[in-house]
Design a protein around this motif. Structure first.
Motif, PDB file in Angstrom:
ATOM      1  N   LYS A   1      18.690  38.376 -24.750  1.00 14.23           N
ATOM      2  CA  LYS A   1      20.022  37.766 -24.701  1.00 14.23           C
ATOM      3  C   LYS A   1      20.215  36.793 -25.864  1.00 14.23           C
ATOM      4  CE  LYS A   1      20.789  38.171 -19.723  1.00 14.23           C
ATOM      5  NZ  LYS A   1      21.024  37.451 -18.469  1.00 14.23           N
ATOM      6  N   ARG A   2      19.189  36.026 -26.195  1.00 15.42           N
ATOM      7  CA  ARG A   2      19.289  35.093 -27.323  1.00 15.42           C
ATOM      8  C   ARG A   2      19.463  35.860 -28.633  1.00 15.42           C
ATOM      9  NH1 ARG A   2      15.193  32.423 -24.590  1.00 15.42           N
ATOM     10  NH2 ARG A   2      13.619  33.126 -26.078  1.00 15.42           N
ATOM     11  N   ILE A   3      18.749  36.965 -28.782  1.00 13.59           N
ATOM     12  CA  ILE A   3      18.877  37.787 -29.983  1.00 13.59           C
ATOM     13  C   ILE A   3      20.287  38.377 -30.072  1.00 13.59           C
ATOM     14  CG2 ILE A   3      18.110  39.943 -31.069  1.00 13.59           C
ATOM     15  CD1 ILE A   3      15.291  39.243 -30.106  1.00 13.59           C
ATOM     16  N   ILE A   4      20.817  38.849 -28.946  1.00 16.20           N
ATOM     17  CA  ILE A   4      22.167  39.418 -28.914  1.00 16.20           C
ATOM     18  C   ILE A   4      23.193  38.354 -29.289  1.00 16.20           C
ATOM     19  CG2 ILE A   4      23.965  40.346 -27.379  1.00 16.20           C
ATOM     20  CD1 ILE A   4      21.650  41.780 -25.853  1.00 16.20           C
ATOM     21  N   ILE A   5      23.053  37.156 -28.764  1.00 11.46           N
ATOM     22  CA  ILE A   5      23.999  36.077 -29.069  1.00 11.46           C
ATOM     23  C   ILE A   5      23.960  35.725 -30.550  1.00 11.46           C
ATOM     24  CG2 ILE A   5      24.471  33.619 -28.695  1.00 11.46           C
ATOM     25  CD1 ILE A   5      23.847  34.120 -25.722  1.00 11.46           C
ATOM     26  N   LYS A   6      22.766  35.668 -31.135  1.00  8.89           N
ATOM     27  CA  LYS A   6      22.667  35.390 -32.578  1.00  8.89           C
ATOM     28  C   LYS A   6      23.319  36.502 -33.393  1.00  8.89           C
ATOM     29  CE  LYS A   6      18.586  32.488 -32.417  1.00  8.89           C
ATOM     30  NZ  LYS A   6      17.183  32.333 -32.793  1.00  8.89           N
ATOM     31  N   ALA A   7      23.121  37.752 -32.968  1.00  7.32           N
ATOM     32  CA  ALA A   7      23.747  38.874 -33.662  1.00  7.32           C
ATOM     33  C   ALA A   7      25.272  38.791 -33.541  1.00  7.32           C
ATOM     34  CB  ALA A   7      23.240  40.194 -33.096  1.00  7.32           C
TER      35      ALA A   7
ATOM     36  N   TYR B   1      24.317  46.533 -20.717  1.00  9.51           N
ATOM     37  CA  TYR B   1      22.995  46.156 -20.208  1.00  9.51           C
ATOM     38  C   TYR B   1      22.721  44.654 -20.248  1.00  9.51           C
ATOM     39  CZ  TYR B   1      22.233  51.137 -20.443  1.00  9.51           C
ATOM     40  OH  TYR B   1      22.348  52.497 -20.263  1.00  9.51           O
ATOM     41  N   TRP B   2      23.764  43.843 -20.343  1.00  9.53           N
ATOM     42  CA  TRP B   2      23.576  42.393 -20.418  1.00  9.53           C
ATOM     43  C   TRP B   2      22.803  41.854 -19.224  1.00  9.53           C
ATOM     44  CZ3 TRP B   2      23.774  38.686 -23.904  1.00  9.53           C
ATOM     45  CH2 TRP B   2      23.749  37.373 -23.475  1.00  9.53           C
ATOM     46  N   ASN B   3      23.144  42.265 -18.028  1.00  6.88           N
ATOM     47  CA  ASN B   3      22.499  41.723 -16.823  1.00  6.88           C
ATOM     48  C   ASN B   3      21.040  42.154 -16.686  1.00  6.88           C
ATOM     49  OD1 ASN B   3      24.746  40.280 -15.937  1.00  6.88           O
ATOM     50  ND2 ASN B   3      25.602  42.076 -14.932  1.00  6.88           N
ATOM     51  N   GLN B   4      20.651  43.256 -17.312  1.00  3.05           N
ATOM     52  CA  GLN B   4      19.264  43.711 -17.239  1.00  3.05           C
ATOM     53  C   GLN B   4      18.411  43.162 -18.392  1.00  3.05           C
ATOM     54  OE1 GLN B   4      21.864  45.970 -17.044  1.00  3.05           O
ATOM     55  NE2 GLN B   4      21.756  46.451 -14.862  1.00  3.05           N
ATOM     56  N   ALA B   5      19.034  42.570 -19.395  1.00  4.02           N
ATOM     57  CA  ALA B   5      18.315  42.086 -20.576  1.00  4.02           C
ATOM     58  C   ALA B   5      17.482  40.849 -20.234  1.00  4.02           C
ATOM     59  CB  ALA B   5      19.294  41.750 -21.690  1.00  4.02           C
ATOM     60  N   THR B   6      16.368  40.702 -20.932  1.00  4.34           N
ATOM     61  CA  THR B   6      15.525  39.511 -20.770  1.00  4.34           C
ATOM     62  C   THR B   6      16.207  38.344 -21.468  1.00  4.34           C
ATOM     63  OG1 THR B   6      14.294  39.891 -22.811  1.00  4.34           O
ATOM     64  CG2 THR B   6      13.438  40.946 -20.795  1.00  4.34           C
TER      65      THR B   6
ATOM     66  N   MET C   1       6.685  36.064 -28.160  1.00  8.89           N
ATOM     67  CA  MET C   1       6.369  35.643 -26.807  1.00  8.89           C
ATOM     68  C   MET C   1       7.630  35.106 -26.146  1.00  8.89           C
ATOM     69  SD  MET C   1       4.094  32.538 -25.342  1.00  8.89           S
ATOM     70  CE  MET C   1       2.444  33.035 -25.551  1.00  8.89           C
ATOM     71  N   ASP C   2       7.860  35.507 -24.919  1.00 14.85           N
ATOM     72  CA  ASP C   2       9.024  35.015 -24.184  1.00 14.85           C
ATOM     73  C   ASP C   2       8.845  33.564 -23.797  1.00 14.85           C
ATOM     74  OD1 ASP C   2      10.391  37.370 -24.310  1.00 14.85           O
ATOM     75  OD2 ASP C   2       9.861  38.032 -22.304  1.00 14.85           O
ATOM     76  N   GLN C   3       9.925  32.820 -23.934  1.00 13.82           N
ATOM     77  CA  GLN C   3       9.938  31.418 -23.552  1.00 13.82           C
ATOM     78  C   GLN C   3      10.408  31.314 -22.110  1.00 13.82           C
ATOM     79  OE1 GLN C   3      12.187  29.014 -26.235  1.00 13.82           O
ATOM     80  NE2 GLN C   3      12.445  27.371 -24.768  1.00 13.82           N
ATOM     81  N   LEU C   4       9.848  30.384 -21.367  1.00 13.75           N
ATOM     82  CA  LEU C   4      10.256  30.172 -19.981  1.00 13.75           C
ATOM     83  C   LEU C   4      11.672  29.617 -19.956  1.00 13.75           C
ATOM     84  CD1 LEU C   4       9.497  30.101 -16.976  1.00 13.75           C
ATOM     85  CD2 LEU C   4       8.627  27.808 -17.341  1.00 13.75           C
ATOM     86  N   GLU C   5      12.547  30.283 -19.241  1.00 14.10           N
ATOM     87  CA  GLU C   5      13.945  29.866 -19.138  1.00 14.10           C
ATOM     88  C   GLU C   5      14.195  29.262 -17.763  1.00 14.10           C
ATOM     89  OE1 GLU C   5      16.312  29.968 -21.477  1.00 14.10           O
ATOM     90  OE2 GLU C   5      15.128  31.052 -22.952  1.00 14.10           O
ATOM     91  N   PHE C   6      14.760  28.062 -17.741  1.00  7.89           N
ATOM     92  CA  PHE C   6      15.082  27.411 -16.481  1.00  7.89           C
ATOM     93  C   PHE C   6      16.482  27.785 -15.995  1.00  7.89           C
ATOM     94  CE2 PHE C   6      11.819  24.601 -18.229  1.00  7.89           C
ATOM     95  CZ  PHE C   6      10.930  24.612 -17.166  1.00  7.89           C
ATOM     96  N   PHE C   7      17.359  28.129 -16.933  1.00  6.78           N
ATOM     97  CA  PHE C   7      18.732  28.482 -16.588  1.00  6.78           C
ATOM     98  C   PHE C   7      19.055  29.845 -17.180  1.00  6.78           C
ATOM     99  CE2 PHE C   7      18.559  23.850 -16.986  1.00  6.78           C
ATOM    100  CZ  PHE C   7      18.926  23.490 -15.704  1.00  6.78           C
ATOM    101  N   ASP C   8      19.887  30.590 -16.477  1.00  8.24           N
ATOM    102  CA  ASP C   8      20.299  31.889 -16.969  1.00  8.24           C
ATOM    103  C   ASP C   8      21.203  31.704 -18.184  1.00  8.24           C
ATOM    104  OD1 ASP C   8      20.436  34.691 -16.915  1.00  8.24           O
ATOM    105  OD2 ASP C   8      22.367  34.604 -15.878  1.00  8.24           O
ATOM    106  N   ILE C   9      21.065  32.582 -19.162  1.00  6.28           N
ATOM    107  CA  ILE C   9      21.896  32.528 -20.360  1.00  6.28           C
ATOM    108  C   ILE C   9      23.219  33.211 -20.031  1.00  6.28           C
ATOM    109  CG2 ILE C   9      22.096  33.271 -22.758  1.00  6.28           C
ATOM    110  CD1 ILE C   9      19.011  33.133 -22.875  1.00  6.28           C
ATOM    111  N   PRO C  10      24.332  32.500 -20.149  1.00  5.20           N
ATOM    112  CA  PRO C  10      25.618  33.098 -19.773  1.00  5.20           C
ATOM    113  C   PRO C  10      26.073  34.147 -20.773  1.00  5.20           C
ATOM    114  CG  PRO C  10      25.960  30.921 -20.688  1.00  5.20           C
ATOM    115  CD  PRO C  10      24.479  31.118 -20.582  1.00  5.20           C
ATOM    116  N   SER C  11      26.886  35.051 -20.305  1.00  2.00           N
ATOM    117  CA  SER C  11      27.454  36.092 -21.150  1.00  2.00           C
ATOM    118  C   SER C  11      28.417  35.464 -22.157  1.00  2.00           C
ATOM    119  CB  SER C  11      28.209  37.090 -20.274  1.00  2.00           C
ATOM    120  OG  SER C  11      28.963  37.962 -21.062  1.00  2.00           O
TER     121      SER C  11
END
Length: 80
Positions: free
Chosen positions: A46-52, A37-42, A1-11
């Motif tokens: 983005k959190r999964i990509i950063i962990k990877a 596709y960073w800007n189109q990612a949910t 389930m997606d978590q509500l994000e208050f701030f955009d996750i930076p690149s």
């Protein structure tokens, strides 16, 4: 389930933008598609990509350290 994000996750880009031998950026360790596709990612993606990226970076650093240790000659003791 997606978590509500208050701030955009930076690149995670650090401005190096060069592909290494493995195909990942040598600066941020993202693949070409992850960068494209960073800007189109949910936010969840983005959190999964950063962990990877963090995992790829730690693997690359361990490999670099082991390669450096294998090629660096050991200093001999002067009094042996």
């Amino acid at each position: 389930m997606d978590q509500l994000e208050f701030f955009d996750i930076p690149s995670p880009c650090i401005g190096v933008c060069q592909s290494g031998k493995s195909g990942y950026c040598t600066g941020c360790f993202r693949s070409r598609d992850e960068r494209l596709y960073w800007n189109q990612a949910t936010p969840y993606a983005k959190r999964i990509i950063i962990k990877a990226c963090q995992r790829r970076k730690s693997i690359a650093q361990r490999k670099k350290n082991s390669d450096a240790a294998a090629t660096t000659p050991k200093q001999t003791d002067l009094f042996d």
